[in-house]
Design a protein around this motif. Structure first.
Motif, mmCIF file in Angstrom:
data_model
loop_
_atom_site.group_PDB
_atom_site.id
_atom_site.type_symbol
_atom_site.label_atom_id
_atom_site.label_comp_id
_atom_site.label_asym_id
_atom_site.label_seq_id
_atom_site.Cartn_x
_atom_site.Cartn_y
_atom_site.Cartn_z
ATOM 1 N N ASP A 1 -63.278 16.868 -23.437
ATOM 2 C CA ASP A 1 -62.472 15.995 -24.302
ATOM 3 C C ASP A 1 -61.467 16.802 -25.127
ATOM 4 O OD1 ASP A 1 -63.783 13.765 -23.377
ATOM 5 O OD2 ASP A 1 -65.170 13.623 -25.078
ATOM 6 N N LEU A 2 -61.892 17.993 -25.611
ATOM 7 C CA LEU A 2 -60.985 18.840 -26.381
ATOM 8 C C LEU A 2 -59.785 19.252 -25.522
ATOM 9 C CD1 LEU A 2 -60.342 20.550 -28.931
ATOM 10 C CD2 LEU A 2 -61.653 22.407 -27.882
ATOM 11 N N LYS A 3 -60.060 19.680 -24.302
ATOM 12 C CA LYS A 3 -58.960 20.065 -23.417
ATOM 13 C C LYS A 3 -58.062 18.873 -23.105
ATOM 14 C CE LYS A 3 -61.530 22.054 -20.186
ATOM 15 N NZ LYS A 3 -61.889 22.859 -18.988
ATOM 16 N N GLY A 4 -58.665 17.686 -23.114
ATOM 17 C CA GLY A 4 -57.885 16.478 -22.851
ATOM 18 C C GLY A 4 -56.848 16.196 -23.923
ATOM 19 N N CYS A 5 -57.063 16.735 -25.127
ATOM 20 C CA CYS A 5 -56.082 16.551 -26.216
ATOM 21 C C CYS A 5 -54.747 17.207 -25.888
ATOM 22 C CB CYS A 5 -56.626 17.152 -27.519
ATOM 23 S SG CYS A 5 -57.980 16.246 -28.275
ATOM 24 N N PHE A 6 -54.721 18.097 -24.893
ATOM 25 C CA PHE A 6 -53.507 18.839 -24.573
ATOM 26 C C PHE A 6 -52.933 18.431 -23.210
ATOM 27 C CE2 PHE A 6 -56.145 21.194 -27.468
ATOM 28 C CZ PHE A 6 -55.250 21.620 -28.437
ATOM 29 N N ASN A 7 -53.447 17.324 -22.682
ATOM 30 C CA ASN A 7 -52.934 16.837 -21.399
ATOM 31 C C ASN A 7 -51.603 16.104 -21.566
ATOM 32 O OD1 ASN A 7 -55.086 17.874 -19.998
ATOM 33 N ND2 ASN A 7 -56.227 15.962 -19.904
ATOM 34 N N TRP A 8 -51.422 15.498 -22.746
ATOM 35 C CA TRP A 8 -50.220 14.699 -22.982
ATOM 36 C C TRP A 8 -49.493 15.281 -24.190
ATOM 37 C CZ3 TRP A 8 -48.199 11.453 -19.648
ATOM 38 C CH2 TRP A 8 -47.200 10.569 -20.052
ATOM 39 N N ILE A 9 -48.456 16.056 -23.931
ATOM 40 C CA ILE A 9 -47.719 16.757 -24.982
ATOM 41 C C ILE A 9 -46.480 15.940 -25.368
ATOM 42 C CG2 ILE A 9 -46.588 18.894 -25.648
ATOM 43 C CD1 ILE A 9 -49.545 19.225 -25.007
ATOM 44 N N THR A 10 -46.446 15.492 -26.608
ATOM 45 C CA THR A 10 -45.284 14.744 -27.083
ATOM 46 C C THR A 10 -44.694 15.432 -28.314
ATOM 47 O OG1 THR A 10 -46.600 13.327 -28.544
ATOM 48 C CG2 THR A 10 -46.303 12.579 -26.265
ATOM 49 N N GLU A 11 -43.411 15.196 -28.534
ATOM 50 C CA GLU A 11 -42.724 15.846 -29.653
ATOM 51 C C GLU A 11 -43.229 15.366 -31.005
ATOM 52 O OE1 GLU A 11 -38.577 15.231 -29.039
ATOM 53 O OE2 GLU A 11 -38.428 16.714 -27.420
ATOM 54 N N LYS A 12 -43.778 14.153 -31.046
ATOM 55 C CA LYS A 12 -44.261 13.640 -32.339
ATOM 56 C C LYS A 12 -45.626 14.228 -32.703
ATOM 57 C CE LYS A 12 -46.648 9.461 -30.703
ATOM 58 N NZ LYS A 12 -46.783 8.002 -30.855
ATOM 59 N N ASP A 13 -46.393 14.683 -31.710
ATOM 60 C CA ASP A 13 -47.710 15.275 -31.975
ATOM 61 C C ASP A 13 -47.640 16.795 -32.091
ATOM 62 O OD1 ASP A 13 -49.230 12.953 -32.132
ATOM 63 O OD2 ASP A 13 -49.514 12.854 -29.958
ATOM 64 N N PHE A 14 -46.796 17.414 -31.282
ATOM 65 C CA PHE A 14 -46.617 18.865 -31.305
ATOM 66 C C PHE A 14 -45.172 19.119 -31.758
ATOM 67 C CE2 PHE A 14 -49.955 17.895 -28.327
ATOM 68 C CZ PHE A 14 -50.921 18.853 -28.564
ATOM 69 N N ILE A 15 -45.028 19.400 -33.029
ATOM 70 C CA ILE A 15 -43.706 19.456 -33.649
ATOM 71 C C ILE A 15 -43.160 20.881 -33.581
ATOM 72 C CG2 ILE A 15 -42.416 19.007 -35.779
ATOM 73 C CD1 ILE A 15 -44.956 17.190 -36.508
ATOM 74 N N LYS A 16 -42.051 21.055 -32.855
ATOM 75 C CA LYS A 16 -41.430 22.366 -32.673
ATOM 76 C C LYS A 16 -40.945 22.870 -34.028
ATOM 77 C CE LYS A 16 -38.791 24.475 -28.934
ATOM 78 N NZ LYS A 16 -37.872 24.193 -27.810
ATOM 79 N N TYR A 17 -41.362 24.092 -34.385
ATOM 80 C CA TYR A 17 -41.137 24.576 -35.745
ATOM 81 C C TYR A 17 -40.081 25.673 -35.788
ATOM 82 C CZ TYR A 17 -42.485 26.288 -40.405
ATOM 83 O OH TYR A 17 -42.488 26.693 -41.710
ATOM 84 N N LYS A 18 -40.387 26.839 -35.254
ATOM 85 C CA LYS A 18 -39.395 27.914 -35.207
ATOM 86 C C LYS A 18 -39.803 28.928 -34.142
ATOM 87 C CE LYS A 18 -41.585 30.384 -39.072
ATOM 88 N NZ LYS A 18 -41.383 30.902 -40.441
ATOM 89 N N LYS A 19 -38.844 29.724 -33.712
ATOM 90 C CA LYS A 19 -39.094 30.679 -32.636
ATOM 91 C C LYS A 19 -39.931 31.850 -33.143
ATOM 92 C CE LYS A 19 -36.786 32.853 -28.722
ATOM 93 N NZ LYS A 19 -35.491 33.060 -28.018
#
Length: 312
Positions: A174-192
């Motif tokens: 289930d934990l690995k399943g949290c990373f199956n669907w990557i969206t910009e609203k859940d994983f917010i790009k911050y800086k390089k």
């Protein structure tokens, strides 16, 4: 002890004792000395024979106890090592990769005492590196599942213990399943990420020719390089992987709830097995992973004197 004597010594061989006693009574009333001697010898054998079986039975029980204890220690060590590697792996969710951090390992067992709020806050505050978040995570559930399916330990643990390990497997999936669907609203790009590049690993190779391992390499000012992390990726896009990300509140909550459940699974395993603390003798950290003494080879006579062997 009294129960054992009653069941295994008295009840089990009661018929022998009764026949022996009756034989002695008969022998007393027999006038022929030869026949009397034969009857007494038979009666004596009926008394001594159970003693032989009792001693043999005790010997077998002692061997079984020692064997069971040894197997139990092997089981605890094997499962404990998997749990330790998993716990160290989860610290990447709380601590940003940084070569200047003290590499002394924290009290890994103590990580299990984190509550939901502590885990959530750590996840929310951390700057997560893309090459970790979007990598194919180590197969801890597969390590335990393979062990259970092979019957190497399943026949030596209780149904409840088996159930706890199965729950750990399911929660990790289930934990690995949290990373199956990557969206910009859940994983917010911050800086390089500064001074980090990804390149095909020179040291870690897959037995599957279609799979490639990549190293996340940090370059210091003095040109020295440090490999932060080595992994495979379902999708490889270096531009996305070399950025830092923040987690949305909902995503941090989902992940923190599962990490808490996984920690609780390990605590339940410890409790039912009577383990006070999961420990290790020798270990080192390499490529973002914990390696324990059974996967480390050291030879001071060799130029490259440390060899690490493991599967991830």
């Amino acid at each position: 002890m009294l129960k054992y004597l009653f069941i295994e010594v008295i009840v089990k061989y009661l018929l022998c004792y009764v026949i022996a006693a009756l034989s002695y009574v008969v022998a007393i009333n027999v006038e022929d000395l030869h026949i009397q001697t034969v009857i007494i010898n038979v009666a004596s054998s009926l008394i001594s024979l159970p003693l032989v079986f009792i001693v043999y039975d005790l010997y077998q029980k002692i061997l079984m106890y020692k064997s069971t204890k040894l197997i139990s220690q092997v089981v605890d060590k094997y499962i404990g090592d998997i749990f330790l590697k998993f716990i160290y792996f989860t610290t990447h969710f709380y601590n940003e990769f940084n070569p200047k951090l003290d590499e002394k390992m924290e009290d890994l067992d103590g990580q299990l005492d984190k509550n939901k709020d502590t885990i959530f806050n750590a996840l929310s505050n951390n700057e997560h590196h893309g090459y970790f978040l979007f990598s194919i995570f180590d197969d801890f559930n597969g390590s335990i599942e393979e062990l259970l399916d092979s019957n190497r330990i399943s026949k030596y643990i209780s149904t409840r213990e088996f159930s706890i390990l199965q729950e750990f497997i399911n929660d990790y999936i289930d934990l690995k399943g949290c990373f199956n669907w990557i969206t910009e609203k859940d994983f917010i790009k911050y800086k390089k990420i500064i001074n980090v590049k990804l390149s095909e690993s020179k040291f870690t190779k897959s037995s599957n020719s279609s799979e490639t391992f990549y190293d996340a390499i940090f370059s210091e000012d003095n040109k020295k390089t440090v490999t932060y992390y080595t992994a495979k990726f379902k999708l490889f896009d270096e531009n996305a992987l070399v950025y830092k990300y923040k987690l949305s509140g909902n995503k941090a909550k989902d992940i923190s709830n599962l990490l808490y459940k996984l920690y609780n699974d390990i605590k339940r395993w410890k409790k039912i097995r009577g383990i006070e603390k999961i420990t290790f003798d020798n270990a080192l950290i390499s490529c973002g992973r914990l390696y324990l003494d059974d996967s480390i080879t050291f030879n001071s006579h060799m130029n490259q004197n440390i060899s690490i062997h493991g599967v991830f």
